[in-house]
Design a protein around this motif. Structure first.
Motif, PDB file in Angstrom:
ATOM      1  N   ALA A   1       0.841  -1.403  -0.037  1.00 33.63           N
ATOM      2  CA  ALA A   1       0.032  -0.025   0.092  1.00 33.63           C
ATOM      3  C   ALA A   1       0.679   1.409   0.025  1.00 33.63           C
ATOM      4  CB  ALA A   1      -0.754   0.024   1.250  1.00 33.63           C
TER       5      ALA A   1
ATOM      6  N   TYR B   1      -8.443  -0.292   9.397  1.00 38.99           N
ATOM      7  CA  TYR B   1      -8.268  -0.552   7.818  1.00 38.99           C
ATOM      8  C   TYR B   1     -10.037  -0.142   7.214  1.00 38.99           C
ATOM      9  CZ  TYR B   1      -4.449  -3.402   8.287  1.00 38.99           C
ATOM     10  OH  TYR B   1      -3.074  -4.048   8.461  1.00 38.99           O
TER      11      TYR B   1
ATOM     12  N   CYS C   1      -9.292   2.313   3.996  1.00 40.34           N
ATOM     13  CA  CYS C   1      -9.756   1.795   2.634  1.00 40.34           C
ATOM     14  C   CYS C   1     -10.447   3.100   2.157  1.00 40.34           C
ATOM     15  CB  CYS C   1     -10.770   0.675   2.747  1.00 40.34           C
ATOM     16  SG  CYS C   1      -9.880  -0.956   2.960  1.00 40.34           S
ATOM     17  N   THR C   2     -11.396   3.869   2.803  1.00 44.62           N
ATOM     18  CA  THR C   2     -12.000   4.550   2.496  1.00 44.62           C
ATOM     19  C   THR C   2     -11.344   6.031   1.913  1.00 44.62           C
ATOM     20  OG1 THR C   2     -13.948   4.292   3.965  1.00 44.62           O
ATOM     21  CG2 THR C   2     -13.893   6.793   3.284  1.00 44.62           C
ATOM     22  N   TRP C   3     -10.279   6.154   2.620  1.00 43.58           N
ATOM     23  CA  TRP C   3      -9.157   7.403   2.191  1.00 43.58           C
ATOM     24  C   TRP C   3      -8.661   6.781   0.856  1.00 43.58           C
ATOM     25  CZ3 TRP C   3      -6.409   8.860   7.160  1.00 43.58           C
ATOM     26  CH2 TRP C   3      -7.478   9.536   8.204  1.00 43.58           C
ATOM     27  N   ALA C   4      -8.172   5.574   0.770  1.00 41.52           N
ATOM     28  CA  ALA C   4      -7.361   5.170  -0.487  1.00 41.52           C
ATOM     29  C   ALA C   4      -8.415   5.021  -1.633  1.00 41.52           C
ATOM     30  CB  ALA C   4      -7.056   3.629  -0.185  1.00 41.52           C
ATOM     31  N   GLU C   5      -9.509   4.823  -1.613  1.00 39.43           N
ATOM     32  CA  GLU C   5     -10.436   5.024  -2.591  1.00 39.43           C
ATOM     33  C   GLU C   5     -10.736   6.412  -2.889  1.00 39.43           C
ATOM     34  OE1 GLU C   5     -14.925   3.687  -3.814  1.00 39.43           O
ATOM     35  OE2 GLU C   5     -14.378   3.223  -1.894  1.00 39.43           O
TER      36      GLU C   5
ATOM     37  N   TYR D   1      -5.879   5.662  -4.744  1.00 41.70           N
ATOM     38  CA  TYR D   1      -4.847   4.474  -4.565  1.00 41.70           C
ATOM     39  C   TYR D   1      -5.471   3.179  -4.709  1.00 41.70           C
ATOM     40  CZ  TYR D   1      -2.235   8.320  -2.047  1.00 41.70           C
ATOM     41  OH  TYR D   1      -1.570   9.549  -1.963  1.00 41.70           O
ATOM     42  N   LYS D   2      -5.688   2.909  -5.834  1.00 43.39           N
ATOM     43  CA  LYS D   2      -6.398   1.481  -5.968  1.00 43.39           C
ATOM     44  C   LYS D   2      -5.731   0.385  -5.487  1.00 43.39           C
ATOM     45  CE  LYS D   2      -8.749   3.322 -10.263  1.00 43.39           C
ATOM     46  NZ  LYS D   2      -8.807   3.302 -11.669  1.00 43.39           N
TER      47      LYS D   2
ATOM     48  N   LYS E   1      -6.220   0.495  -2.022  1.00 47.09           N
ATOM     49  CA  LYS E   1      -7.449   0.012  -1.579  1.00 47.09           C
ATOM     50  C   LYS E   1      -7.681  -1.480  -1.498  1.00 47.09           C
ATOM     51  CE  LYS E   1     -12.181   0.730  -1.511  1.00 47.09           C
ATOM     52  NZ  LYS E   1     -12.693  -0.542  -1.349  1.00 47.09           N
ATOM     53  N   LYS E   2      -7.114  -2.266  -2.687  1.00 47.38           N
ATOM     54  CA  LYS E   2      -7.060  -3.769  -2.676  1.00 47.38           C
ATOM     55  C   LYS E   2      -6.452  -4.262  -1.460  1.00 47.38           C
ATOM     56  CE  LYS E   2      -6.164  -7.419  -5.900  1.00 47.38           C
ATOM     57  NZ  LYS E   2      -5.620  -7.905  -7.070  1.00 47.38           N
TER      58      LYS E   2
ATOM     59  N   GLY F   1      -7.944  -3.503   1.911  1.00 42.71           N
ATOM     60  CA  GLY F   1      -9.200  -4.461   1.804  1.00 42.71           C
ATOM     61  C   GLY F   1      -9.037  -5.530   2.117  1.00 42.71           C
TER      62      GLY F   1
END
Length: 162
Positions: A61, A116, A120-124, A128-129, A132-133, A136
């Protein structure tokens, strides 16, 4: 570190969970050793393997941020693990200690699930695909571990009450 942007906050929180997961890698074997119920010890050791994978995924990440992986002391995890260490030193019947261990482990899991979820919310939002994966996947494994502990608690707590 200045937290002027969501990118800054994301990186800071990523550094925090990176340290948290590394701390947990050191403590899960101790919890497994303290457990008297074989299925609880096995659950801790299985989650240890997952946690080692979590460390790797957090490192993945970091790639989306363009910054190097860096651990920032996670005070929350340090506190949770300090509580666990203290409780594991108490004198308790084996079944009662197992019930205590589940409660302590679930506190850790709930902290990780919340962290997490936020990451994940912030990555989206930040696009930051890959992060996020990766994050997630960690989030899903933390939720699965929490459910496993809840399932184990049904029999272990009854044994502790007897």
């Amino acid at each position: 570190m200045s937290l002027d942007t969501l990118e800054d906050a994301f990186y800071d929180e990523l550094c925090d969970i990176y340290h948290a997961e590394k701390q947990l890698v050191k403590e899960l074997p101790k919890m497994a050793k303290k457990a008297s119920a074989p299925e609880l010890a096995e659950a801790f050791l299985a989650h240890l393997e997952e946690t080692e994978g979590h460390v790797s995924r957090v490192e993945e990440a970091f790639e989306d941020t363009g910054k190097a992986p860096k651990a920032k002391k996670c005070e929350a995890m340090a506190g949770l693990l300090e509580e666990a260490k203290s409780m594991m030193e108490e004198e308790a019947e084996p079944e009662v200690m197992d019930a205590i261990l589940i409660g302590l482990a679930q506190k850790v899991e709930h902290y990780e699930i919340a962290t997490y979820g936020t990451l994940c919310t912030w990555a989206e939002l930040l696009g930051y695909k890959n992060a996020k994966k990766s994050l997630g996947a960690n989030h899903g494994e933390e939720e699965k571990c929490d459910k496993t502990l809840t399932k184990l608690s049904k029999t272990i707590n009854k044994a502790a009450k007897a």
